[in-house]
Design a protein around this motif. Sequence first.
Motif: not given
Length: 478
Positions: A392-421
């Motif tokens: 979170k702090a790194e996104y703030e440091k680079r002047n990025l809206a936190p919703k970029n982080l929340s989206r990426t967390l789901e893109d690489s979390g929620t969406m990847i879950l079905p691939f873990v055998p």
Amino acid sequence: MTLKRKPTLFEAVSTFLVLAIVVGVGFAIFKIPIQPLLLVAASYAAFIAWRVGLSWSDMESAISSQLKSAMPAILILFSVGIIVGSWIYSGTVPMLIYYGLELINPQFFYVTAFIIVAIVSVATGTAWGSTATAGVALMGVAAELDLSLAIAAGAVISGGVFGDKLSPLSDTTNLAPLVVGVDLYEHIKHMLFTTIPASIIGIIVWLIVGFQTKAGATTNDESVQALMHQLDTIFNFNLFMLLPFVIILFGAFKKLPTVPIMLLSSIVAVFIGTFSNGFAFVDGMKAMANGFNLEMIPAAIDASIFSDTVVSLLSRGGIFSMTTIVVTIFCGYAFAGIVEASGCLTTILEAIHKRIHSVFQLVLATIIGSVLIVFTAGVASISIIMVGILMKAEYEKRNLAPKNLSRTLEDSGTMILPFVPWGVSGIFYFEVLGVSVADYWMWAIPCYLCIIFALVYAKTGFGISKSESAKLKESTLG
């Protein structure tokens, strides 16, 4: 619980290497059940934890803490087992299969499956519930139409995860913006940047494959007609059989607690099965526990007419059908709890954190950290919390809206879950749909394309939102 020292990077990485080797060799090559392999990996993680100062009591507390956080998911899993058994008993799932065979065009099946499950998942907020109900019915249709079960499962799972990601009722959809401090609906709107194009590409591929597929059966073939006749013989289809499904949708619309609504739907389903089909009420209660089986149908019906397809299609469900998944959760959380408590996860993420010098590297680091934890713990919630807090702090440091982080967390979390055998979702989908991760992963197209789009946006700047302070500064300078 106090560590006498932080684990070294080598120690931290070694826990994941051991996990990868043990699971990769044991599960993929020697076909050893995943549960003992996870315990072996957990034993090595416990050795590292002991080296950095944790006692066995500390490790037990860490595991218990992780399992406490998993209890809502475990309750939903048990409820799903109950609902599958009772919905087959009531005739709800068989009726969906019956009319699906009658109405669905085989060439458009994969796209139709994705859309149907996605709608149900958005309405209910659960990929598991939508997959275990509408998804099971659609897989039955695919099997009888002689369509590819791997592609069908990929489309069904993609639809379930699509809804789970975008529904305001989903736990991960609420957790991600909560962790990073974003409005829920801003988070959902921002996820459309990756989810919609990934889904469109999936739909195009499924359409192309559907048109090229030479289905071995059509809705007019004798085998399909025989299946429909057998279902019609067992169940007296009527509109009341849709009531359990309506209850689920009503609960979702009113934002009522998921588990009580699922149990209410199951109880109503038992009464419907008793009065509509002439089944014994006691058998309805047994179906909630052990699943439905054809021994529950009245003796007056000639059981010799039933094909193996009908037997396998209807003999499923029940709370005990979820025990394998729950045992896997306990084994997986033994490893995840120890690794987190020992500081191994933090050490690895901090090492990644130090090497970030651009927006692309930041998003890539978020994805790597999330995927690492998802493949370790088998659930998305831990990765969302840990990576969200650390990045979170790194996104703030680079002047990025936190919703970029929340989206990426789901893109690489929620969406990847079905691939873990060995993860909860991977095992759940295998148990419910009968298709392994190795078979369906390439057809769950939107699930992995979201990561690709996230990286493309990070590289080009498209779809990357600046923070409010950065926007204000730019407007002032302008």
